[in-house]
Design a protein around this motif. Structure first.
Motif, PDB file in Angstrom:
ATOM      1  N   ALA A 300      91.778  18.703  88.923  1.00  0.00           N
ATOM      2  CA  ALA A 300      90.937  19.814  88.575  1.00  0.00           C
ATOM      3  C   ALA A 300      91.407  20.818  87.605  1.00  0.00           C
ATOM      4  N   ALA A 301      92.803  21.185  87.533  1.00  0.00           N
ATOM      5  CA  ALA A 301      93.348  22.060  86.552  1.00  0.00           C
ATOM      6  C   ALA A 301      93.459  21.321  85.059  1.00  0.00           C
ATOM      7  N   ALA A 302      93.400  19.951  85.112  1.00  0.00           N
ATOM      8  CA  ALA A 302      93.187  19.338  83.682  1.00  0.00           C
ATOM      9  C   ALA A 302      91.800  19.708  83.148  1.00  0.00           C
ATOM     10  N   LEU A 303      90.798  19.762  83.770  1.00  0.00           N
ATOM     11  CA  LEU A 303      89.448  20.114  83.375  1.00  0.00           C
ATOM     12  C   LEU A 303      89.356  21.655  83.330  1.00  0.00           C
ATOM     13  N   LEU A 304      89.982  22.317  84.041  1.00  0.00           N
ATOM     14  CA  LEU A 304      89.824  23.918  84.039  1.00  0.00           C
ATOM     15  C   LEU A 304      90.770  24.664  83.407  1.00  0.00           C
ATOM     16  N   HIS A 305      91.868  23.965  82.770  1.00  0.00           N
ATOM     17  CA  HIS A 305      92.937  24.504  82.063  1.00  0.00           C
ATOM     18  C   HIS A 305      92.704  25.765  80.884  1.00  0.00           C
ATOM     19  N   ASP A 306      91.576  25.578  80.543  1.00  0.00           N
ATOM     20  CA  ASP A 306      91.313  26.407  79.291  1.00  0.00           C
ATOM     21  C   ASP A 306      90.158  27.385  79.709  1.00  0.00           C
ATOM     22  N   MET A 307      89.822  27.367  81.156  1.00  0.00           N
ATOM     23  CA  MET A 307      88.782  28.395  81.551  1.00  0.00           C
ATOM     24  C   MET A 307      89.016  29.887  81.038  1.00  0.00           C
ATOM     25  N   GLY A 308      90.106  30.372  80.862  1.00  0.00           N
ATOM     26  CA  GLY A 308      90.317  31.738  80.610  1.00  0.00           C
ATOM     27  C   GLY A 308      89.754  31.835  79.102  1.00  0.00           C
ATOM     28  N   LYS A 309      89.446  30.814  78.298  1.00  0.00           N
ATOM     29  CA  LYS A 309      89.091  31.180  77.090  1.00  0.00           C
ATOM     30  C   LYS A 309      87.521  31.550  76.792  1.00  0.00           C
ATOM     31  N   LEU A 310      87.038  31.513  78.004  1.00  0.00           N
ATOM     32  CA  LEU A 310      85.659  32.194  78.068  1.00  0.00           C
ATOM     33  C   LEU A 310      85.747  33.665  77.745  1.00  0.00           C
ATOM     34  N   ALA A 311      86.887  34.306  78.142  1.00  0.00           N
ATOM     35  CA  ALA A 311      86.976  35.779  78.026  1.00  0.00           C
ATOM     36  C   ALA A 311      87.670  36.009  76.515  1.00  0.00           C
ATOM     37  N   ILE A 312      87.936  34.946  75.718  1.00  0.00           N
ATOM     38  CA  ILE A 312      88.745  35.459  74.527  1.00  0.00           C
ATOM     39  C   ILE A 312      87.627  35.405  73.371  1.00  0.00           C
ATOM     40  N   PRO A 313      87.545  36.297  72.439  1.00  0.00           N
ATOM     41  CA  PRO A 313      86.594  36.694  71.458  1.00  0.00           C
ATOM     42  C   PRO A 313      86.406  35.340  70.570  1.00  0.00           C
ATOM     43  N   GLU A 314      85.181  34.792  70.331  1.00  0.00           N
ATOM     44  CA  GLU A 314      84.829  33.857  69.348  1.00  0.00           C
ATOM     45  C   GLU A 314      85.741  33.764  67.981  1.00  0.00           C
ATOM     46  N   HIS A 315      85.860  35.022  67.694  1.00  0.00           N
ATOM     47  CA  HIS A 315      86.654  34.970  66.039  1.00  0.00           C
ATOM     48  C   HIS A 315      87.846  34.808  66.409  1.00  0.00           C
ATOM     49  N   ILE A 316      88.638  34.952  67.656  1.00  0.00           N
ATOM     50  CA  ILE A 316      89.975  34.492  67.738  1.00  0.00           C
ATOM     51  C   ILE A 316      90.012  33.047  68.208  1.00  0.00           C
ATOM     52  N   LEU A 317      89.124  32.538  68.904  1.00  0.00           N
ATOM     53  CA  LEU A 317      89.198  31.229  69.572  1.00  0.00           C
ATOM     54  C   LEU A 317      88.787  30.267  68.584  1.00  0.00           C
ATOM     55  N   ASN A 318      87.750  30.573  67.726  1.00  0.00           N
ATOM     56  CA  ASN A 318      87.452  29.585  66.853  1.00  0.00           C
ATOM     57  C   ASN A 318      87.985  29.764  65.245  1.00  0.00           C
ATOM     58  N   LYS A 319      89.031  30.736  65.016  1.00  0.00           N
ATOM     59  CA  LYS A 319      89.521  31.063  63.786  1.00  0.00           C
ATOM     60  C   LYS A 319      90.035  29.872  63.058  1.00  0.00           C
ATOM     61  N   PRO A 320      89.580  29.734  61.814  1.00  0.00           N
ATOM     62  CA  PRO A 320      90.089  28.493  61.143  1.00  0.00           C
ATOM     63  C   PRO A 320      91.295  28.509  60.522  1.00  0.00           C
ATOM     64  N   GLY A 321      92.554  29.019  61.071  1.00  0.00           N
ATOM     65  CA  GLY A 321      93.552  29.336  60.366  1.00  0.00           C
ATOM     66  C   GLY A 321      94.458  29.975  61.503  1.00  0.00           C
ATOM     67  N   LYS A 322      95.880  30.154  60.927  1.00  0.00           N
ATOM     68  CA  LYS A 322      96.965  30.810  61.847  1.00  0.00           C
ATOM     69  C   LYS A 322      96.577  32.397  62.368  1.00  0.00           C
ATOM     70  N   LEU A 323      96.804  32.320  63.537  1.00  0.00           N
ATOM     71  CA  LEU A 323      96.480  33.782  64.265  1.00  0.00           C
ATOM     72  C   LEU A 323      97.437  34.808  63.854  1.00  0.00           C
TER      73      LEU A 323
END
Length: 643
Positions: A300-323
């Motif tokens: 279950a955790a392997a499927l859900l380990h990134d669940m918290g990314k739902l709360a991360i803004p897209e401009h950070i989540l999908n930024k094409p470069g170093k944060l």
């Protein structure tokens, strides 16, 4: 007892072959002894009773295994006629139970194993009994019971342990689990059946030297009561297991839906969680994780380990470069956010700790808790290694995928600092064997994504909607970056217009800037079809659609274009029909209005308004690098906004 065996792995096939060979050898020896010294009519009676009672089987919950109450007559056959006659009775019993197996899964090898395993166990146990009791077959009734109690106990115990362990080992090999856990979970409680059978058998044999109707009239009802009791108990256990299975299916369905939502939102990781799950489960088993709850938690955790990314803004989540450091701090929150979100789900296995700690480092330098070494849950340690490997070997917008060898080198460099050395070594050694399963999962995932017939249409539409929104957000993020990095306002407007015309029905985009001296909005920049017609257009504050939007600091959507441009809207080819206005406001001060026009009536939606707001924010940020000078000479400087 019988078990449905089905495996093609050579170690297990070898085990089955050895058991079958030994069992057939014992059966052949028993048959030869019985032919030389026929046991007589009483043995035939016991054999018939074994066949009849063997048909009254009780299924073992959650396994394709069955047991019967025929042990009484099997034990009696051995006590009266010796190990060989008893072994042949066991063969008859095993054949009857094998008949009750599902026809679709019945095979010669399964039947041979079902016959061989109890034959080995019974012949060994019966021979031991006679050696310990110092009594000849058929002479049990001549001895006092107290002299036979201990040998009989050893007889039943040895038969029970050997028979059930042989079957448990076969089940464990098929399921790739621990034989001990299988035995404890499913077979430990069946000892009572063996001890009751042996006890009734010794009473039966001690009562008389021969089997008659009087004896059977006493014994058979006891067996029927025993059968009814076991059947009721196993039925209740089966109902409980079915309920647990239904709950587990519900959990898995929820997990699948949540996992697909994360996968659909994150545009750079399609199929990532499926591959990670496959690697994690295989690696866990290779590392000796056999507890069923722990394996379920890892699955279950392997499927859900990134669940918290739902709360991360897209401009950070999908930024094409170093944060940036600030962006990375926000990204780090996804581990805690995901764990907190999942803690509200009452999982029957420890999913939350694995999700929370899958970014902890072996040396304690990870997040969110900074724990180290074996304080990190084993599932989290496994997940961190396979998660990193799959990310390294997948294409990203800012880099192509790395080769397998290069990814292994990175894992080895981080061995002992970020990752558990044992897990890194096990993964690199077993990767070649695990990769085909991960590739198959990837192919299945891509097929499911592209084949709308494989899933419910509403479900498919929802996933497509999530992916479309995520793709649109990714496009907005990319153009926002272009606007902020543009060398001039003209270039910024050009980039903004290009984005907005891709994600909205706008054909013309105009930036009206506020002129303090005239208290009006002047079109300084316009991009699109026949945009030159708007150059220099002045709209008084509060008038028309653009002026109203500026004065009220509120967006306007789908007003008639003629209300904003008057007859000028008809000079465009084709004519403009609807308008969308987004005021650019900083610290309650109007800087201008971003206005778009479409040739369609009621062309713009709330989604389009959101896109204009995002690009409008980027334009305000870009304008901080410049200043606007009003006609009265006062310099308007665009200061950072409060966010």
């Amino acid at each position: 007892m019988s078990r449905n065996i089905n495996t093609n792995r050579w170690p297990h096939s070898t085990y089955l072959g050895v058991v079958i060979a030994c069992g057939l050898a014992i059966i052949a020896k028993s048959l030869a002894v019985t032919v030389q010294s026929p046991p007589g009519f009483e043995w035939f009676t016991l054999a018939v009773l074994t066949l009849l009672t063997g048909s009254f089987t009780v299924k073992v919950p959650s396994l394709s295994a069955r047991f019967s109450v025929s042990e009484t007559f099997v034990f009696a056959s051995a006590l009266m006629f010796g190990p060989s006659a008893g072994t042949l009775t066991v063969v008859l019993d095993a054949l009857v139970i094998s008949f009750w197996l599902n026809k679709s899964t019945r095979s010669l090898r399964r039947i041979l194993f079902n016959v061989a395993a109890p034959s080995i166990a019974f012949w060994t146990a019966a021979t031991t009994f006679f050696a310990l009791a110092h009594v000849a077959p058929g002479g049990v009734h001549e001895h006092e019971l107290r002299e036979l109690v201990l040998p009989l106990f050893v007889f039943a115990l040895l038969y029970f342990l050997t028979n059930t362990w042989l079957v448990a080992q076969a089940v464990a090999g098929e399921k790739d689990l621990s034989a001990a856990s299988i035995w404890l979970s499913h077979f430990a409680g069946f000892g009572i059946n063996y001890f009751v059978g042996s006890s009734v058998a010794i009473l039966l044999v001690s009562y008389a030297a021969r089997i008659d109707l009087t004896v059977l009239s006493i014994i058979v009802p006891l067996l029927l009561v025993s059968y009814a009791t076991f059947r009721t108990s196993m039925g209740r256990l089966e109902d409980a297991n079915r309920h647990v299975s239904q709950l587990n299916d519900m959990y898995l369905s929820t997990i699948e839906a949540l996992a697909m939502a994360v996968d659909a939102k994150d545009q750079i990781t399609h199929g990532h969680i499926r591959r990670v799950q496959t690697y994690a489960m295989q690696l866990a088993r290779r590392l000796g994780v056999s507890d069923e709850k722990q394996l379920k938690a890892i699955e279950a955790a392997a499927l859900l380990h990134d669940m918290g990314k739902l709360a991360i803004p897209e401009h950070i989540l999908n930024k094409p470069g170093k944060l940036t450091p600030a962006e990375f701090e926000k990204m780090k929150r996804h581990a805690d956010l995901g764990a907190d979100l999942l803690s509200s789900v009452k999982f029957p296995y420890p999913v939350v700790p694995i999700v929370r700690h899958h970014h902890e480092n072996w040396d304690g330098s990870g997040y969110p808790a900074g724990i180290a070494s074996t304080d990190i849950p084993i599932g989290a340690r496994i997940l961190s290694v396979v998660d990193c490997f799959d990310a390294l070997t997948s294409d990203r917008p800012y880099r192509p995928r790395l080769s397998i060898a290069d990814a292994f080198e990175i894992l080895k460099e981080r061995r002992g600092t970020i990752y558990d050395p044992l897990i890194v070594d096990a993964f690199t050694e077993a990767y070649a064997a695990m990769a085909p399963a991960a590739d198959a999962v990837q192919s299945a995932t891509l097929s499911a994504v592209n084949d709308t017939d494989t899933i419910d249409s509403d479900h498919s539409a929802s996933l497509r909607h999530i992916r479309a929104n995520a793709a649109e957000n990714a496009l907005l993020i990319a153009h926002r970056e272009k606007v902020l990095r543009s060398a001039s306002i003209e270039e910024a407007i050009q980039s903004a217009s290009q984005c907005l015309r891709q994600v909205t029905p706008a054909v013309v985009c105009a930036l009206y800037t506020y002129d303090v001296a005239t208290d009006s909005l002047v079109c300084k920049h316009a991009v699109g079809d026949s945009s030159r017609l708007l150059s220099g257009l002045s709209i008084p504050m509060g008038e028309r659609v653009t002026g109203w939007s500026a004065a009220t600091r509120r967006p306007s959507k789908n007003a008639d274009a003629s209300l904003d441009l008057a007859n000028l809207s008809e000079f465009f080819e084709p004519a403009l029909r609807s308008v969308l206005c987004t005021p650019l406001v900083e610290n309650n001060q109007v800087l201008g209005v971003l206005t778009a026009y479409s040739i369609k009536t009621c062309a713009f939606s709330d989604v389009h308004s959101y896109a204009f707001e995002q690009i409008g924010d980027a334009l305000i940020d870009r304008l901080h690098a410049d200043s606007v000078v009003g006609t009265n000479g006062r310099r308007l400087v665009f200061r950072p906004r409060n966010r």
